[in-house]
Design an enzyme around this catalytic site. Structure first.
Site, PDB file in Angstrom:
ATOM      1  N   SER A  56     -10.550   5.547  -5.250  1.00 37.80           N
ATOM      2  CA  SER A  56     -11.897   4.972  -5.168  1.00 37.80           C
ATOM      3  C   SER A  56     -13.038   5.987  -5.079  1.00 37.80           C
ATOM      4  N   LEU A 116      -0.082   4.173   0.884  1.00 36.70           N
ATOM      5  CA  LEU A 116      -0.593   5.108   1.908  1.00 36.70           C
ATOM      6  C   LEU A 116      -0.881   6.472   1.291  1.00 36.70           C
ATOM      7  N   THR A 117      -1.818   6.475   0.337  1.00 34.98           N
ATOM      8  CA  THR A 117      -2.340   7.744  -0.166  1.00 34.98           C
ATOM      9  C   THR A 117      -3.172   8.358   0.962  1.00 34.98           C
ATOM     10  N   THR A 148      -3.272   4.816 -11.190  1.00 35.56           N
ATOM     11  CA  THR A 148      -3.348   3.683 -10.248  1.00 35.56           C
ATOM     12  C   THR A 148      -4.276   2.585 -10.751  1.00 35.56           C
ATOM     13  N   TYR A 169     -13.794   7.698 -12.573  1.00 39.13           N
ATOM     14  CA  TYR A 169     -13.491   6.556 -11.695  1.00 39.13           C
ATOM     15  C   TYR A 169     -14.007   5.255 -12.312  1.00 39.13           C
ATOM     16  N   ALA A 176      -6.169  -2.160  -4.205  1.00 38.93           N
ATOM     17  CA  ALA A 176      -5.619  -0.793  -4.303  1.00 38.93           C
ATOM     18  C   ALA A 176      -6.236  -0.039  -5.465  1.00 38.93           C
ATOM     19  N   ASN A 222     -22.200  -0.692  -3.092  1.00 40.00           N
ATOM     20  CA  ASN A 222     -21.642   0.248  -2.098  1.00 40.00           C
ATOM     21  C   ASN A 222     -21.456  -0.433  -0.756  1.00 40.00           C
ATOM     22  N   ASP A 272       0.866  -1.189   0.000  1.00 38.45           N
ATOM     23  CA  ASP A 272       0.000   0.000   0.000  1.00 38.45           C
ATOM     24  C   ASP A 272       0.897   1.232   0.000  1.00 38.45           C
ATOM     25  N   LYS A 313     -11.978   1.876 -13.640  1.00 37.29           N
ATOM     26  CA  LYS A 313     -12.191   0.521 -13.110  1.00 37.29           C
ATOM     27  C   LYS A 313     -12.620  -0.420 -14.251  1.00 37.29           C
ATOM     28  N   THR A 341     -16.191  -2.957  -9.238  1.00 36.12           N
ATOM     29  CA  THR A 341     -17.368  -2.243  -8.755  1.00 36.12           C
ATOM     30  C   THR A 341     -18.551  -2.404  -9.706  1.00 36.12           C
ATOM     31  N   ASP A 342     -19.758  -2.223  -9.165  1.00 37.79           N
ATOM     32  CA  ASP A 342     -20.946  -2.228 -10.027  1.00 37.79           C
ATOM     33  C   ASP A 342     -21.000  -0.980 -10.913  1.00 37.79           C
ATOM     34  N   GLU A 343     -20.174   0.041 -10.587  1.00 41.90           N
ATOM     35  CA  GLU A 343     -20.245   1.297 -11.353  1.00 41.90           C
ATOM     36  C   GLU A 343     -19.778   1.124 -12.797  1.00 41.90           C
TER      37      GLU A 343
HETATM   38  P1  NAD Z   1     -10.043   3.124  -0.239  1.00 45.99           P
HETATM   39  O1  NAD Z   1      -9.935   4.377  -1.041  1.00 45.99           O
HETATM   40  O2  NAD Z   1     -10.580   3.170   1.137  1.00 45.99           O
HETATM   41  O3  NAD Z   1      -8.590   2.436  -0.139  1.00 45.99           O
HETATM   42  C1  NAD Z   1      -7.719   2.356  -1.237  1.00 45.99           C
HETATM   43  C2  NAD Z   1      -6.354   1.894  -0.721  1.00 45.99           C
HETATM   44  O4  NAD Z   1      -5.476   1.760  -1.848  1.00 45.99           O
HETATM   45  C3  NAD Z   1      -5.693   2.895   0.233  1.00 45.99           C
HETATM   46  O5  NAD Z   1      -5.133   2.217   1.339  1.00 45.99           O
HETATM   47  C4  NAD Z   1      -4.608   3.546  -0.620  1.00 45.99           C
HETATM   48  O6  NAD Z   1      -3.496   4.005   0.142  1.00 45.99           O
HETATM   49  C5  NAD Z   1      -4.234   2.402  -1.560  1.00 45.99           C
HETATM   50  N1  NAD Z   1      -3.654   2.881  -2.806  1.00 45.99           N
HETATM   51  C6  NAD Z   1      -4.152   3.829  -3.649  1.00 45.99           C
HETATM   52  N2  NAD Z   1      -3.330   4.020  -4.691  1.00 45.99           N
HETATM   53  C7  NAD Z   1      -2.295   3.139  -4.523  1.00 45.99           C
HETATM   54  C8  NAD Z   1      -1.132   2.828  -5.281  1.00 45.99           C
HETATM   55  N3  NAD Z   1      -0.860   3.467  -6.441  1.00 45.99           N
HETATM   56  N4  NAD Z   1      -0.294   1.879  -4.827  1.00 45.99           N
HETATM   57  C9  NAD Z   1      -0.551   1.224  -3.666  1.00 45.99           C
HETATM   58  N5  NAD Z   1      -1.633   1.481  -2.899  1.00 45.99           N
HETATM   59  C10 NAD Z   1      -2.497   2.416  -3.327  1.00 45.99           C
HETATM   60  O7  NAD Z   1     -10.855   2.105  -1.155  1.00 45.99           O
HETATM   61  P2  NAD Z   1     -11.981   1.052  -0.733  1.00 45.99           P
HETATM   62  O8  NAD Z   1     -13.256   1.752  -0.578  1.00 45.99           O
HETATM   63  O9  NAD Z   1     -11.459   0.203   0.342  1.00 45.99           O
HETATM   64  O10 NAD Z   1     -12.069   0.197  -2.083  1.00 45.99           O
HETATM   65  C11 NAD Z   1     -11.214  -0.913  -2.277  1.00 45.99           C
HETATM   66  C12 NAD Z   1     -11.470  -1.477  -3.661  1.00 45.99           C
HETATM   67  O11 NAD Z   1     -12.831  -1.872  -3.762  1.00 45.99           O
HETATM   68  C13 NAD Z   1     -11.225  -0.492  -4.808  1.00 45.99           C
HETATM   69  O12 NAD Z   1     -10.637  -1.178  -5.862  1.00 45.99           O
HETATM   70  C14 NAD Z   1     -12.615  -0.011  -5.167  1.00 45.99           C
HETATM   71  O13 NAD Z   1     -12.674   0.365  -6.526  1.00 45.99           O
HETATM   72  C15 NAD Z   1     -13.433  -1.241  -4.876  1.00 45.99           C
HETATM   73  N6  NAD Z   1     -14.833  -0.995  -4.509  1.00 45.99           N
HETATM   74  C16 NAD Z   1     -15.140  -0.207  -3.412  1.00 45.99           C
HETATM   75  C17 NAD Z   1     -16.469  -0.040  -3.039  1.00 45.99           C
HETATM   76  C18 NAD Z   1     -16.883   0.786  -1.833  1.00 45.99           C
HETATM   77  O14 NAD Z   1     -18.073   0.926  -1.583  1.00 45.99           O
HETATM   78  N7  NAD Z   1     -15.955   1.329  -1.056  1.00 45.99           N
HETATM   79  C19 NAD Z   1     -17.484  -0.657  -3.789  1.00 45.99           C
HETATM   80  C20 NAD Z   1     -17.124  -1.387  -4.919  1.00 45.99           C
HETATM   81  C21 NAD Z   1     -15.806  -1.582  -5.262  1.00 45.99           C
HETATM   82  O1  DAU Z   2     -21.134   1.334  -6.166  1.00 43.85           O
HETATM   83  C1  DAU Z   2     -19.847   1.051  -5.732  1.00 43.85           C
HETATM   84  C2  DAU Z   2     -19.076   2.334  -5.505  1.00 43.85           C
HETATM   85  O2  DAU Z   2     -19.601   2.908  -4.321  1.00 43.85           O
HETATM   86  C3  DAU Z   2     -17.573   2.129  -5.381  1.00 43.85           C
HETATM   87  O3  DAU Z   2     -17.070   1.625  -6.585  1.00 43.85           O
HETATM   88  C4  DAU Z   2     -16.865   3.434  -5.010  1.00 43.85           C
HETATM   89  O4  DAU Z   2     -15.494   3.189  -4.768  1.00 43.85           O
HETATM   90  C5  DAU Z   2     -17.504   3.980  -3.759  1.00 43.85           C
HETATM   91  O5  DAU Z   2     -16.936   5.248  -3.461  1.00 43.85           O
HETATM   92  C6  DAU Z   2     -19.011   4.124  -3.948  1.00 43.85           C
HETATM   93  O6  DAU Z   2     -19.298   5.138  -4.926  1.00 43.85           O
HETATM   94  P1  DAU Z   2     -20.504   6.164  -4.728  1.00 43.85           P
HETATM   95  O7  DAU Z   2     -20.256   7.354  -5.557  1.00 43.85           O
HETATM   96  O8  DAU Z   2     -21.808   5.473  -4.887  1.00 43.85           O
HETATM   97  O9  DAU Z   2     -20.294   6.474  -3.145  1.00 43.85           O
HETATM   98  P2  DAU Z   2     -20.388   7.807  -2.285  1.00 43.85           P
HETATM   99  O10 DAU Z   2     -20.290   7.393  -0.856  1.00 43.85           O
HETATM  100  O11 DAU Z   2     -19.451   8.849  -2.770  1.00 43.85           O
HETATM  101  O12 DAU Z   2     -21.857   8.296  -2.590  1.00 43.85           O
HETATM  102  C7  DAU Z   2     -22.994   7.469  -2.348  1.00 43.85           C
HETATM  103  C8  DAU Z   2     -24.206   8.245  -2.844  1.00 43.85           C
HETATM  104  O13 DAU Z   2     -24.399   9.392  -1.997  1.00 43.85           O
HETATM  105  C9  DAU Z   2     -24.051   8.795  -4.259  1.00 43.85           C
HETATM  106  O14 DAU Z   2     -25.312   8.741  -4.899  1.00 43.85           O
HETATM  107  C10 DAU Z   2     -23.646  10.251  -4.051  1.00 43.85           C
HETATM  108  C11 DAU Z   2     -24.351  10.620  -2.745  1.00 43.85           C
HETATM  109  N1  DAU Z   2     -23.657  11.615  -1.904  1.00 43.85           N
HETATM  110  C12 DAU Z   2     -22.355  11.410  -1.592  1.00 43.85           C
HETATM  111  C13 DAU Z   2     -21.662  12.291  -0.786  1.00 43.85           C
HETATM  112  C14 DAU Z   2     -20.211  12.070  -0.449  1.00 43.85           C
HETATM  113  C15 DAU Z   2     -24.345  12.704  -1.400  1.00 43.85           C
HETATM  114  O15 DAU Z   2     -25.555  12.873  -1.669  1.00 43.85           O
HETATM  115  N2  DAU Z   2     -23.666  13.586  -0.607  1.00 43.85           N
HETATM  116  C16 DAU Z   2     -22.344  13.450  -0.299  1.00 43.85           C
HETATM  117  O16 DAU Z   2     -21.793  14.332   0.394  1.00 43.85           O
END
Ligand code: NAD
Ligand code: DAU
Length: 350
Positions: free
Chosen positions: A85, A35-36, A100, A156, A82, A185, A33, A160, A130-132
């Site tokens: 996101s 550590l962004t 990345t 984003y 990684a 999500n 990692d 992906k 992701t579903d996105e």
């Molecule tokens: P996050 O942003 O919380 O964590 C990302 C991690 O990756 C961090 O620890 C960061 O330091 C590390 N990182 C970023 N760039 C890097 C690089 N170049 N080299 C090494 N490390 C790096 O993300 P998350 O929410 O935990 O998501 C994890 C994965 O799941 C991602 O691939 C994201 O697309 C996917 N995902 C997330 C969600 C969600 O709801 N959070 C949903 C669907 C898919």
């Molecule tokens: O669907 C999976 C995805 O879910 C992942 O691939 C992404 O990494 C993760 O960030 C997440 O994306 P979203 O854009 O759906 O998540 P976020 O938490 O940013 O927003 C969730 C919903 O809430 C979206 O419709 C935008 C809305 N939102 C978000 C924020 C931060 C608000 O209305 N207000 C806010 O301040």
């Protein structure tokens, strides 16, 4: 005993998965990692200090480092979390996402392909997506399924989608033993405070505005991070090489519903009069290109591997609110000057 490489293991989902793997699996676990802003070593501190997990601070785009790690540790399982996101940040600046999410994934699949060229058996490359990548659904459309065409909306999501295409191409052409998972999500502990649920919980606790984009009727399919990690572990152990698995929590809700439930839960946790936090809700300008509705059909994972979500947003929420109340110091350490600048840029004058 497996030798694991877990990328992004200091982020939200990655750190939850590292904790689960450290409990359930006996093998060596290396976390790579860089550590962004989104990654914090404190998320897995108890595991690194007791030597259960080896941490390597490094960039997945650094091919020499990644090849070296494969050479030293002889990984047989890679779980690739990684990524950059956050959709809003990809709209403010796409470059780190292209680097990345696309280039970094290329470096990893190619390193795994070379390392495993002579013996791909019993190896696994799990790409967390992701579903996105599927774009959004109309109100009456059926949920996303594994065959749904890709139609990403945000930078984003496009990055992906590109990464998924690379993984699929390396699997088909070079025989990389890869599996892709696309999930909805996630919510749960250790989520960076910029995302909807922690942002709303922390703002409500602190009596700050709750910024809802547009009309707030966008729908997301919410998945508890523990259910997600169990699904990934199932795929690691029993998933079919070359397959894609959709992971959904069967818990689709509008953003407004999510925010109002958070308001009730925060008021209850802090013994405030019901309705106190809801007064903080403010509708702000919508996110450009905002996807309206996501919904996933996880039937393939359920029927072929027997996984099912056990958590539910409504019943899990009080414990999650309590977790953020009890981890205010953790959140404060992440919300540094750089985070405050981001927040200002993202929300001021909206
Ligand atoms: P996050 O942003 O919380 O964590 C990302 C991690 O990756 C961090 O620890 C960061 O330091 C590390 N990182 C970023 N760039 C890097 C690089 N170049 N080299 C090494 N490390 C790096 O993300 P998350 O929410 O935990 O998501 C994890 C994965 O799941 C991602 O691939 C994201 O697309 C996917 N995902 C997330 C969600 C969600 O709801 N959070 C949903 C669907 C898919
Ligand atoms: O669907 C999976 C995805 O879910 C992942 O691939 C992404 O990494 C993760 O960030 C997440 O994306 P979203 O854009 O759906 O998540 P976020 O938490 O940013 O927003 C969730 C919903 O809430 C979206 O419709 C935008 C809305 N939102 C978000 C924020 C931060 C608000 O209305 N207000 C806010 O301040």
């Amino acid at each position: 005993m497996k030798s694991w490489l877990i990328t992004g293991g200091c982020g939200f989902i990655g750190s939850n998965f590292v904790r689960m793997a450290a409990e359930m699996e006996a093998g060596r676990i290396v976390v790579l990692d860089s550590l962004t802003y989104a990654g914090s070593l404190s998320n897995i501190a108890e595991l690194t200090t007791r030597g259960r997990v080896e941490f390597c601070k490094g960039d997945i785009c650094d091919g020499a480092l990644v090849n070296d790690l494969f050479g030293v540790h002889g990984f047989d399982c890679v779980v690739h979390f990684a990524a950059e996101s956050h959709v809003d940040r990809s709209i403010l600046g796409e470059r780190p996402f292209l680097r990345t999410n696309i280039e970094g994934t290329y470096v990893l699949v190619d390193a795994a392909r070379r390392a495993w060229r002579n013996d791909p058996h019993e190896k696994r490359f799990i790409h967390i997506s992701t579903d996105e990548v599927f774009g959004d659904l109309g109100p009456d459309d059926p949920p996303f399924a594994e065959g749904t065409p890709y139609r990403p909306s945000s930078p984003y999501a496009a990055s992906k989608a590109s990464a998924d295409h690379l993984v699929r191409a390396w699997q088909r052409t070079f025989g990389l033993p890869a599996i892709i998972t696309n999930c909805g999500n996630n919510y749960g502990p250790w989520q960076f405070p910029e995302k909807l649920i922690p942002l709303m919980i922390l703002n409500a606790i602190e009596g700050r505005e709750l910024p809802v984009y547009g009309d707030g009727k966008q729908m997301r399919d919410w998945l508890h991070v523990a259910d997600h990690c169990r699904a990934i572990m199932t795929v690691v152990n029993r998933g079919e090489i070359g397959a894609t698995y959709l992971i959904g929590g069967d818990d689709a809700r509008t953003n407004l519903d999510v925010v109002h439930r958070i308001c009730w839960a925060v008021d209850a946790e802090l013994d405030r009069a019901p309705g106190t936090s809801a007064k903080l809700v403010r509708h702000v300008a919508d996110r450009p290109g905002h996807d309206r509705r996501y919904s996933l059909d996880a039937a393939h994972l359920k029927t072929s591997l027997g996984w099912r979500p056990v958590e539910n947003f409504e019943t899990a929420l009080p414990a999650i609110v309590r977790w953020y109340v009890e981890h205010k110091n953790w959140a404060n350490e992440l919300r540094t000057g750089a985070y405050r600048q981001y927040y200002e840029r993202q929300y001021a004058g909206r």
